[in-house]
Motif scaffolding. Structure first.
Motif, PDB file in Angstrom:
ATOM      1  N   PHE A   1     -10.956   4.155  -1.618  1.00 22.77           N
ATOM      2  CA  PHE A   1     -10.312   4.744  -0.474  1.00 22.77           C
ATOM      3  C   PHE A   1     -11.145   5.293   0.526  1.00 22.77           C
TER       4      PHE A   1
ATOM      5  N   ARG B   1      -9.584  11.033 -18.016  1.00 24.57           N
ATOM      6  CA  ARG B   1      -8.623  10.379 -17.079  1.00 24.57           C
ATOM      7  C   ARG B   1      -7.367   9.823 -17.686  1.00 24.57           C
ATOM      8  N   ARG B   2      -6.381   9.143 -17.201  1.00 26.22           N
ATOM      9  CA  ARG B   2      -5.278   8.659 -17.649  1.00 26.22           C
ATOM     10  C   ARG B   2      -4.622   9.686 -18.813  1.00 26.22           C
TER      11      ARG B   2
ATOM     12  N   ILE C   1      -5.945  -3.734  -1.328  1.00 25.15           N
ATOM     13  CA  ILE C   1      -7.376  -3.810  -0.764  1.00 25.15           C
ATOM     14  C   ILE C   1      -7.958  -5.323  -0.642  1.00 25.15           C
TER      15      ILE C   1
ATOM     16  N   TYR D   1       0.870  -1.481   0.065  1.00 26.79           N
ATOM     17  CA  TYR D   1       0.173  -0.006  -0.023  1.00 26.79           C
ATOM     18  C   TYR D   1       0.843   1.245  -0.106  1.00 26.79           C
TER      19      TYR D   1
ATOM     20  N   TYR E   1       4.620   7.785 -17.308  1.00 21.65           N
ATOM     21  CA  TYR E   1       3.288   7.887 -16.414  1.00 21.65           C
ATOM     22  C   TYR E   1       2.303   6.905 -16.626  1.00 21.65           C
TER      23      TYR E   1
ATOM     24  N   CYS F   1      -8.525  15.771  -1.953  1.00 21.94           N
ATOM     25  CA  CYS F   1      -7.884  15.255  -2.965  1.00 21.94           C
ATOM     26  C   CYS F   1      -8.892  14.573  -4.041  1.00 21.94           C
ATOM     27  N   PHE F   2      -9.808  14.030  -3.715  1.00 21.12           N
ATOM     28  CA  PHE F   2     -10.764  13.466  -4.409  1.00 21.12           C
ATOM     29  C   PHE F   2     -12.116  14.069  -4.540  1.00 21.12           C
TER      30      PHE F   2
ATOM     31  N   SER G   1      -3.293  14.927  -1.884  1.00 26.89           N
ATOM     32  CA  SER G   1      -2.417  13.915  -2.219  1.00 26.89           C
ATOM     33  C   SER G   1      -1.377  13.895  -1.225  1.00 26.89           C
TER      34      SER G   1
ATOM     35  N   MET H   1      -2.904  -1.126  -5.784  1.00 25.95           N
ATOM     36  CA  MET H   1      -3.868  -0.903  -4.701  1.00 25.95           C
ATOM     37  C   MET H   1      -4.798  -2.103  -4.870  1.00 25.95           C
ATOM     38  N   ILE H   2      -5.515  -2.618  -5.715  1.00 29.83           N
ATOM     39  CA  ILE H   2      -6.082  -3.535  -5.901  1.00 29.83           C
ATOM     40  C   ILE H   2      -5.802  -4.827  -5.353  1.00 29.83           C
TER      41      ILE H   2
ATOM     42  N   PHE I   1       0.451   4.897 -13.289  1.00 25.12           N
ATOM     43  CA  PHE I   1      -0.995   4.762 -12.982  1.00 25.12           C
ATOM     44  C   PHE I   1      -1.485   3.330 -12.954  1.00 25.12           C
TER      45      PHE I   1
ATOM     46  N   TYR J   1     -12.619  12.379 -15.171  1.00 23.32           N
ATOM     47  CA  TYR J   1     -12.144  12.106 -13.659  1.00 23.32           C
ATOM     48  C   TYR J   1     -13.304  12.034 -12.787  1.00 23.32           C
TER      49      TYR J   1
ATOM     50  N   GLY K   1      -3.626   0.735 -18.027  1.00 19.46           N
ATOM     51  CA  GLY K   1      -4.280   0.704 -17.127  1.00 19.46           C
ATOM     52  C   GLY K   1      -4.593  -0.679 -16.415  1.00 19.46           C
TER      53      GLY K   1
ATOM     54  N   ALA L   1       1.204   6.822  -6.387  1.00 19.83           N
ATOM     55  CA  ALA L   1       0.085   7.762  -6.480  1.00 19.83           C
ATOM     56  C   ALA L   1       0.692   9.176  -6.463  1.00 19.83           C
TER      57      ALA L   1
ATOM     58  N   LEU M   1      -2.367  13.239   2.371  1.00 21.18           N
ATOM     59  CA  LEU M   1      -2.669  11.821   2.347  1.00 21.18           C
ATOM     60  C   LEU M   1      -1.486  11.199   2.380  1.00 21.18           C
TER      61      LEU M   1
END
Ligand code: HEM
Ligand SMILES: [Cu+2]
Lengths: 207, 566
Positions: free
Chosen positions: B402, B458-459, B94, B51, B78, B444-445, B478, B89-90, B82, B391, B148, B58, B481
């Motif tokens: 999150f 996105r991306r 998580i 994490y 880049y 951030c979000f 971020s 993260m996944i 991402f 986004y 991705g 991130a 965070l």
């Protein structure tokens, strides 16, 4: 929720035998068979996913198999199918034997199953060399090799399981009418591989 | 809730005698242990390290996005950042932390078993994680996968081949680990409960794990199938997903989302379960609607399996089918709403202890609701087509992942830390951690909803300068965070070594895991475990007589030893 206790209590008592320390049998054979079945559920889902992909490719392709694909031979895979299906029944004899404490019987029937599985694999390899098409020729040939190949991998793994059981059965008293989880698990797995083949054979060769 | 099961006093004496806990020598944590408690902590620490790595990635992504056209990283890098961020993260935080770490640690204790059904399989499942994770990160050395975390062809089959292949391999390894875990959880929950514990007497976490494990078993293998086909396309010249060779890229999307939609429930269901167990303890009230929560987990699990194509509204899915998936998706809001209202009814009027665990628990509920609402918005086809790949999606998924999963995992860490280590955590640092996380997260979000509605895709590494200010705010969030994890790390390390000693049951909780010492001895319970009350009978009365007693006394179960931290 009141009142759930009594019924569930009774159920659990019945399952574990009254007075035993239910829930603490680290390697209760019952649990292990349940685990194997869960594993086979997961395995079935891989095959289901691949079958669904195959059927979709097939339904979106105008002519199937695509033009230029050599004609498929039915004789060899047909014989192979019969061998594989019969081997499931042969194997079943082996487990029936060990339930009567007949280790020799177990060895004989499992040995025969292993032989039949090996013949199936050799047949499949022979077929691969004589199809007249390659993996990347078109969408049909790709799915053909990937599906049968993935199944062949499972047959190979099943064969290894059977050989492991045979190896362990050499030790006197390892398997008995009381303790035969290994052969039972191998048989479940083998039946599974068999059923998958029947579906595979049907959608790939017949339908 | 369940009544007194076995009020024999000699057993009670035995349970009380377990104050001496089992401290595990540190070497054990680096070995192939088969003790579910050791494995659970191995999972927790290992995934937490991933994490932190994912968080560092991130931060790099956000640094690149701090200004419209910065040159912090190259465009290829880049894409790698991402992609690997999301994958880590996944698949490495998580999923394995919710199921592997907490599932392993808690399930046997909660159901009064000595270990998981298959202890060795359990260890194997864990030991697939570090190599899988290291393999994934190693892809940066060969040009990381940049398509991705969804890895859609043709993007994934035309970019960095070596990096993409490594990505496929590592996800296959992590998926295998997940499946082995799922088999173990199902068998343990269904077959290893202590005598007298029916399914309806289990803590809700166990119900949630039952539902999540069923999903793992049914959906993860399909992802494996998709990745096998993708790997062939990548390296063997086949064209399963390439229309030029007669294949169909949409088949990949179907297979991928048949896993990845249920995967969001694999991630969130264990968290739902943890929250259902944490809120009643710290609100000192019985859970509201036990069966509603338990069965809604199963309903979510079933519905979760039939809505995957809502990720594909823009993939040429025919209109009537889009309607089906849209309606089915919205129906999931019903069981989810049942849970949220049950939690609210549980804390409503309770004697709330606002400690760190509870703060994160309540933070979870509020943040998850925001994510759930934007989820319903994007479930409707016209709106989704509008915000697709903007986004707004990033905002939504971070509110659930999150604000939902991570807040829930944090709550779980604060709640069960005393049980796992035998030490209390520092409340000041815990609250500092909460405040920083809450501020950083929303800074951030939240603005990303706006960015998405305004059309920022996105991306992308570069964007229209008109989005500059809002993006800068997100980046500052971020950084906050990133900083917010320090109080947690310091707190965990420092408390583990020198925190105040925790009693067996510092929160006066009623679930089984609190009825043994902290940390529990090797086989969890000395003697036969005895259930004294149902898991949520707060304020329900004396457990020996079954006669209701005054709130004040009812809140102090007999077994409590240590101080009540409020
Ligand atoms: C420090 C906290 C985090 C920050 C600053 C952050 C930042 C980002 C950013 C900027 C993106 C957008 C990449 C893009 O689409 O252009 C992204 C994507 C993503 N993040 Fe995070 N993230 C954080 C935590 C998490 C967590 C905890 C999870 C999951 C549990 C997560 C899962 C994802 C996923 C699934 C994507 C989608 C990637 C894609 O579009 O392929 N993130 N993140
Ligand atoms: Cu979805």
């Amino acid at each position: 929720m009141q009142g759930t206790i009594d019924t569930s209590n009774a159920a659990i008592q019945a399952e574990h035998g009254a007075g035993t320390h239910g829930g603490h049998h680290g390697d209760h054979p019952d649990h292990r068979i349940f685990g194997i079945i869960m594993f086979l559920v997961a395995e079935s889902m891989i095959f289901l996913g691949l079958f669904a992909a195959y059927l979709t490719f097939r339904s979106v392709t105008p002519d199937w198999p695509p033009e230029g694909t050599p004609e498929m031979e039915l004789l060899l895979p047909g014989v192979n199918t019969i061998i594989l299906i019969s081997s499931s029944f042969v194997m079943n004899r082996g487990n029936a034997a060990i339930k009567k404490n007949d280790v020799k019987g177990l060895r004989f029937w499992f040995g025969l199953t292993a032989l039949m599985g090996a013949v199936f694999l050799v047949g499949q390899l022979y077929e691969y060399f004589h199809t007249g098409f390659g993996l990347a020729d078109n969408i049909f040939t790709s799915t053909f090799y990937v599906l049968t190949g993935f199944h062949g991998l499972h047959v190979t793994f099943g064969l290894l399981l059977i050989l492991a059981v045979l190896w362990k059965s050499l030790k006197a008293g390892h398997y008995s009418s009381e303790s035969h989880f290994g052969p039972e698990a191998a048989e479940l797995y083998w039946h599974f591989v068999d059923v998958v083949w029947i579906v595979l054979f049907t959608i790939l060769y017949l339908f | 809730m369940a009544q007194v099961t076995e009020p024999e006093t000699d057993n009670l004496g035995e349970t009380l005698a377990v104050e001496a806990g089992g401290h595990t020598p540190w070497r054990e944590y680096f070995s192939f242990s088969t003790d579910h408690k050791v494995i659970g902590i191995q999972y927790l620490v290992c995934t937490f390290i991933f994490y932190l790595i994912g968080g560092a990635l991130a931060t790099a992504v956000r640094t690149e996005l701090a200004t419209p056209d910065s040159d912090f990283v190259s465009r290829e890098l880049y894409n790698g950042l991402f992609t690997i961020h999301a994958t880590v993260m996944i698949f490495l935080w998580i999923v394995p932390a919710g199921t592997g770490a907490f599932g392993n640690y808690l399930i046997p204790l909660m159901i009064g078993a000595r270990d998981m059904a298959f202890p060795r399989l359990n260890a194997i499942a864990f030991w697939l994680i570090p190599p899988g994770g290291i393999l994934l990160l190693s892809s940066f050395f060969v040009g990381a996968a940049g398509a991705g975390w969804t890895s859609y062809p043709p993007l994934s089959t035309t970019g960095e081949k070596a990096g993409e292949f490594i990505w496929i391999l590592s996800v296959l390894i992590l998926g295998t680990s997940s499946i082995l875990g799922g088999i173990n959880f199902l068998t343990t929950i269904l077959k290893m409960r202590m005598p007298g514990m029916g399914l309806n007497d289990m803590p809700l976490f166990c119900w949630a794990m039952l539902a999540a494990s069923a999903l793992i078993l049914i959906s993860t293998p399909v992802l494996a199938g998709a990745l096998i086909l993708l790997a062939f396309d990548l390296i063997a010249g086949t064209a399963f997903f390439n229309p030029m060779g007669g294949g169909d890229p949409v088949v990949y999307q179907h297979m991928f989302w048949f896993y990845s939609h249920p995967a969001v429930y694999i991630m969130i269901l264990p968290i739902f379960g943890m929250i259902s167990d944490i809120l009643p303890v710290h609100a000192r009230k019985p859970i509201f609607g036990y069966q509603a929560i338990a069965y809604s987990s199963m309903a979510i699990s079933f519905l979760g399996l039939i809505v995957w194509a809502h990720h594909m509204f823009t993939s040429g899915t025919p209109g009537w089918l889009r309607m089906f998936f849209m309606v089915a998706t919205m129906i999931i809001a019903v069981p989810t709403g049942i849970k949220v209202f049950s939690w609210l009814a549980t804390v409503w009027g309770g004697k709330i202890r606002l400690n760190s665990a509870m703060l994160f628990g309540l933070g979870f509920v509020s943040m998850f609701v925001i994510g759930g609402l934007s989820g319903i918005m994007i479930a409707s086809v016209p709106f989704d087509i509008h915000v697709h790949d903007t986004y707004f999606i990033v905002a939504h998924l971070h509110y659930v992942l999150f604000g939902g999963s991570v807040f829930g995992l944090y709550a779980g860490i604060y709640h069960w830390f005393p049980k796992m280590t035998g030490r209390m955590m520092n409340e000041f640092l815990g609250k500092l951690h909460f405040v920083l996380t809450f501020i950083g997260f929303n800074l951030c979000f939240l603005p990303m909803h706006y960015l998405g509605l305004q059309g920022m895709p996105r991306r992308v590494a570069e964007y229209d300068p008109k989005f500059a200010t809002v993006n800068l705010i997100c980046t500052v969030g971020s950084y906050i965070l990133a900083v917010s994890t320090f109080p947690l790390i310091i707190n965990a390390v420092w408390s583990w070594i020198g925190g105040a000693k925790a009693s067996g049951n510092p929160w006066d909780a009623l679930t089984m895991e609190w009825q043994t010492a902290s940390p529990p001895p090797v086989e969890n319970f000395i003697g036969e475990p005895v259930r004294l009350t149902g898991p949520y009978d707060y304020g329900m009365g004396d457990r020996n007589s079954g006669i209701p007693m005054p709130e004040s006394q009812a809140n102090t179960p007999m077994l409590s030893g240590g101080p009540t931290v409020s």
